[in-house]
Design a protein around this motif. Structure first.
Motif, PDB file in Angstrom:
ATOM      1  N   ASP A 161       0.859  -1.189   0.000  1.00 38.86           N
ATOM      2  CA  ASP A 161       0.000   0.000   0.000  1.00 38.86           C
ATOM      3  C   ASP A 161       0.896   1.241   0.000  1.00 38.86           C
ATOM      4  O   ASP A 161       1.606   1.505   0.976  1.00 38.86           O
ATOM      5  CB  ASP A 161      -0.905  -0.007   1.232  1.00 38.86           C
ATOM      6  CG  ASP A 161      -1.947   1.093   1.194  1.00 38.86           C
ATOM      7  OD1 ASP A 161      -1.844   1.978   0.315  1.00 38.86           O
ATOM      8  OD2 ASP A 161      -2.859   1.091   2.035  1.00 38.86           O
ATOM      9  N   PHE A 162       0.842   2.024  -1.076  1.00 36.91           N
ATOM     10  CA  PHE A 162       1.740   3.160  -1.224  1.00 36.91           C
ATOM     11  C   PHE A 162       1.320   4.391  -0.432  1.00 36.91           C
ATOM     12  O   PHE A 162       2.038   5.383  -0.416  1.00 36.91           O
ATOM     13  CB  PHE A 162       1.911   3.504  -2.701  1.00 36.91           C
ATOM     14  CG  PHE A 162       3.027   2.736  -3.356  1.00 36.91           C
ATOM     15  CD1 PHE A 162       4.289   3.290  -3.476  1.00 36.91           C
ATOM     16  CD2 PHE A 162       2.824   1.444  -3.813  1.00 36.91           C
ATOM     17  CE1 PHE A 162       5.324   2.582  -4.059  1.00 36.91           C
ATOM     18  CE2 PHE A 162       3.852   0.726  -4.404  1.00 36.91           C
ATOM     19  CZ  PHE A 162       5.116   1.291  -4.523  1.00 36.91           C
ATOM     20  N   GLN A 163       0.159   4.348   0.214  1.00 35.59           N
ATOM     21  CA  GLN A 163      -0.212   5.391   1.177  1.00 35.59           C
ATOM     22  C   GLN A 163      -1.180   4.774   2.174  1.00 35.59           C
ATOM     23  O   GLN A 163      -2.387   4.935   2.072  1.00 35.59           O
ATOM     24  CB  GLN A 163      -0.847   6.605   0.484  1.00 35.59           C
ATOM     25  CG  GLN A 163      -1.085   7.771   1.443  1.00 35.59           C
ATOM     26  CD  GLN A 163      -1.479   9.042   0.712  1.00 35.59           C
ATOM     27  OE1 GLN A 163      -0.729   9.543  -0.112  1.00 35.59           O
ATOM     28  NE2 GLN A 163      -2.651   9.564   1.013  1.00 35.59           N
ATOM     29  N   VAL A 164      -0.636   4.102   3.153  1.00 29.86           N
ATOM     30  CA  VAL A 164      -1.451   3.298   4.058  1.00 29.86           C
ATOM     31  C   VAL A 164      -2.289   4.145   5.013  1.00 29.86           C
ATOM     32  O   VAL A 164      -3.331   3.713   5.499  1.00 29.86           O
ATOM     33  CB  VAL A 164      -0.565   2.301   4.846  1.00 29.86           C
ATOM     34  CG1 VAL A 164       0.273   3.010   5.885  1.00 29.86           C
ATOM     35  CG2 VAL A 164      -1.393   1.182   5.458  1.00 29.86           C
ATOM     36  N   ALA A 165      -1.841   5.381   5.298  1.00 28.92           N
ATOM     37  CA  ALA A 165      -2.584   6.305   6.174  1.00 28.92           C
ATOM     38  C   ALA A 165      -2.956   5.627   7.490  1.00 28.92           C
ATOM     39  O   ALA A 165      -2.083   5.170   8.218  1.00 28.92           O
ATOM     40  CB  ALA A 165      -3.810   6.845   5.446  1.00 28.92           C
ATOM     41  N   GLN A 166      -4.261   5.529   7.791  1.00 26.02           N
ATOM     42  CA  GLN A 166      -4.698   4.901   9.049  1.00 26.02           C
ATOM     43  C   GLN A 166      -4.840   3.388   8.919  1.00 26.02           C
ATOM     44  O   GLN A 166      -5.122   2.711   9.905  1.00 26.02           O
ATOM     45  CB  GLN A 166      -6.051   5.479   9.500  1.00 26.02           C
ATOM     46  CG  GLN A 166      -6.233   6.968   9.288  1.00 26.02           C
ATOM     47  CD  GLN A 166      -5.157   7.787   9.963  1.00 26.02           C
ATOM     48  OE1 GLN A 166      -4.692   7.441  11.050  1.00 26.02           O
ATOM     49  NE2 GLN A 166      -4.754   8.880   9.331  1.00 26.02           N
ATOM     50  N   GLY A 167      -4.704   2.859   7.703  1.00 27.44           N
ATOM     51  CA  GLY A 167      -4.888   1.427   7.477  1.00 27.44           C
ATOM     52  C   GLY A 167      -6.347   1.018   7.404  1.00 27.44           C
ATOM     53  O   GLY A 167      -6.669  -0.173   7.374  1.00 27.44           O
ATOM     54  N   SER A 168      -7.253   2.002   7.335  1.00 27.59           N
ATOM     55  CA  SER A 168      -8.694   1.714   7.375  1.00 27.59           C
ATOM     56  C   SER A 168      -9.157   0.838   6.220  1.00 27.59           C
ATOM     57  O   SER A 168     -10.091   0.039   6.373  1.00 27.59           O
ATOM     58  CB  SER A 168      -9.485   3.020   7.350  1.00 27.59           C
ATOM     59  OG  SER A 168      -9.090   3.876   8.402  1.00 27.59           O
ATOM     60  N   GLN A 169      -8.505   0.972   5.069  1.00 28.09           N
ATOM     61  CA  GLN A 169      -8.948   0.216   3.899  1.00 28.09           C
ATOM     62  C   GLN A 169      -8.898  -1.282   4.141  1.00 28.09           C
ATOM     63  O   GLN A 169      -9.735  -2.030   3.611  1.00 28.09           O
ATOM     64  CB  GLN A 169      -8.074   0.578   2.688  1.00 28.09           C
ATOM     65  CG  GLN A 169      -8.399  -0.247   1.443  1.00 28.09           C
ATOM     66  CD  GLN A 169      -7.641   0.227   0.218  1.00 28.09           C
ATOM     67  OE1 GLN A 169      -7.038   1.300   0.214  1.00 28.09           O
ATOM     68  NE2 GLN A 169      -7.659  -0.572  -0.847  1.00 28.09           N
TER      69      GLN A 169
END
Length: 419
Positions: A161-169
């Motif tokens: 994931d190239f922009q995992v952010a909060q991982g919500s996905q």
């Protein structure tokens, strides 16, 4: 107010063309300066906010300082962060024009006259936007559907994931794979992200790994998380730990438009990343992006595109949250305004919000050696069900194996997959 509404719902590009065409006319055909001023005064007296914004953008583009300052003075009286959608959007567009005029596009925080909220508050605003509008859910759900389909027979799955952010996905994907007939696969996620998201999280990528690990354990899914705390533009092959026997899925959700391309830098990280990913031989690559062109479009067409695009976004928020809702201003200011100001005020490397239309992304993927991976009809049906819980003004269109989410007649987000 009804008259104002009827004008505001007109065609943005028609208004843009009205201003753009005067540049092509000969000197004998141009209206006199007095007539131009009279036209602008009529716009202001009618409350034609869109047209006054366009006129101001044109004055900025022409370096017409006196006209610009006069229009900005009047616009200050017409816009409001607590008014109708066009008034709220107009407030941030005006700040973008002010910043552009002052060549202070790099000082976005100063241009917006606001302080960065505490990380917990910013995360709260981002979460509220995620809940009240389906843009992110649409993107994540369509991408996850493509990954689940591609990995249905795999026992070891590596998601990059190239922009995992909060991982919500990945919460719903882990839960879905936990119920897979024959048992769940072993999942490894490489989460790439930089310090901007770390601030919103209130900590590093370790927080994401802990959260997803606890979820996977509760679902009895074998799980491993690898943190890569760097900007996507800096990623090299050695930053991604590839193991033999793993089926690879790569996720580009709302992030590739931040990568500078050939029009900005000779390094062209946008295409470089696609070639790097292709070298990994992934089973599937998912792409979710805003359906708009703010990358290579000249200033005035880009201004028209931004006004039209974000008008739809602000309209959709207006339906989801009461106008007097105390957090609505914070959501728009901290989650949307910075993008708007960046698109309008900045050029070169400073302009990081560089959306492209899916047709352009398709060209980039094909040049990198990918072929389309059509999204399944099951995913489409699930997303249609999702949209039923929102406004009926949202639209979903399937075209050439890709999905397009829109608000009324304005397409906002496109999602597709590649292999």
């Amino acid at each position: 107010m009804r008259e104002l509404e009827s004008v505001l719902l007109g065609n943005d590009l028609d208004a843009f063309d009205m201003y753009a065409i005067t540049d092509e006319l000969g000197p004998n055909q141009l209206s006199s300066e007095a007539e131009n001023w009279e036209q602008m005064m009529e716009m202001i007296s009618r409350g034609d906010l869109k047209e006054v914004l366009f006129a101001c953008a044109k004055a900025v583009a022409n370096s017409d300082k006196s006209t610009t300052e006069w229009l900005m003075l009047n616009l200050r009286k017409m816009v409001s962060v607590s008014g109708e959608p066009i008034q709220r959007l107009g407030a941030y567009i005006l700040e973008g024009l002010v910043a552009r005029l002052a060549s202070s596009g790099s000082s976005i925080c100063a241009a917006l006259r606001c302080k960065e909220p505490a990380s917990a508050e910013l995360l709260s605003y981002m979460h509220m936007l995620y809940e009240i509008c389906p843009y992110f859910k649409f993107g994540y759900m369509s991408a996850n559907g493509a990954i689940a389909e591609a990995m249905k027979d795999e026992s070891r799955v590596h998601i990059i994931d190239f922009q995992v952010a909060q991982g919500s996905q990945w919460i719903t994907l882990i839960q879905a794979l936990a119920t897979r007939p024959g048992g769940p696969p072993q999942i490894r996620i490489t989460g790439i992200d930089d310090s901007t998201s770390a601030y919103a999280r209130g900590g590093g990528l370790g927080l994401v790994g802990q959260r997803l690990s606890r979820l996977a354990e509760s679902c009895k899914v074998p799980f491993e998380f690898h943190a890569a705390g760097i900007s996507a533009s800096e990623v090299q092959l050695e930053d991604i730990e590839v193991r033999p026997g793993e089926a690879i899925a790569v996720n580009f959700a709302f992030m590739l438009h931040h990568m500078p391309d050939e029009s900005v830098s000779c390094q062209n990280h946008r295409d470089r990343l696609l070639r790097l990913v292709k070298s990994l031989s992934p089973k599937v690559v998912t792409l979710v992006e805003q359906e708009s062109n703010t990358n290579t479009a000249p200033f005035l067409p880009r201004f028209a595109e931004t006004l039209s695009y974000f008008r739809a976004v602000f309209d959709s928020i207006d339906v989801a949250l009461p106008r007097e809702h105390k957090e609505r201003i914070n959501i728009e200011q901290h989650c949307l305004a910075r993008e708007i100001v960046n698109i309008i005020a900045c050029e070169g490397m400073e302009r990081v919000e560089r959306y492209e239309l899916l047709s352009k992304w398709k060209s980039r993927f094909i040049m990198a050696g990918f072929s389309p991976y059509p999204l399944s009809s099951l995913v489409n049906g699930t997303i249609k069900t999702l949209l039923q819980s929102y406004s009926e003004k949202y639209t979903l269109e399937e075209r050439d194996g890709a999905l397009y989410l829109g608000w009324m007649n304005q397409v906002l987000v496109a999602s597709c997959a590649w292999r």
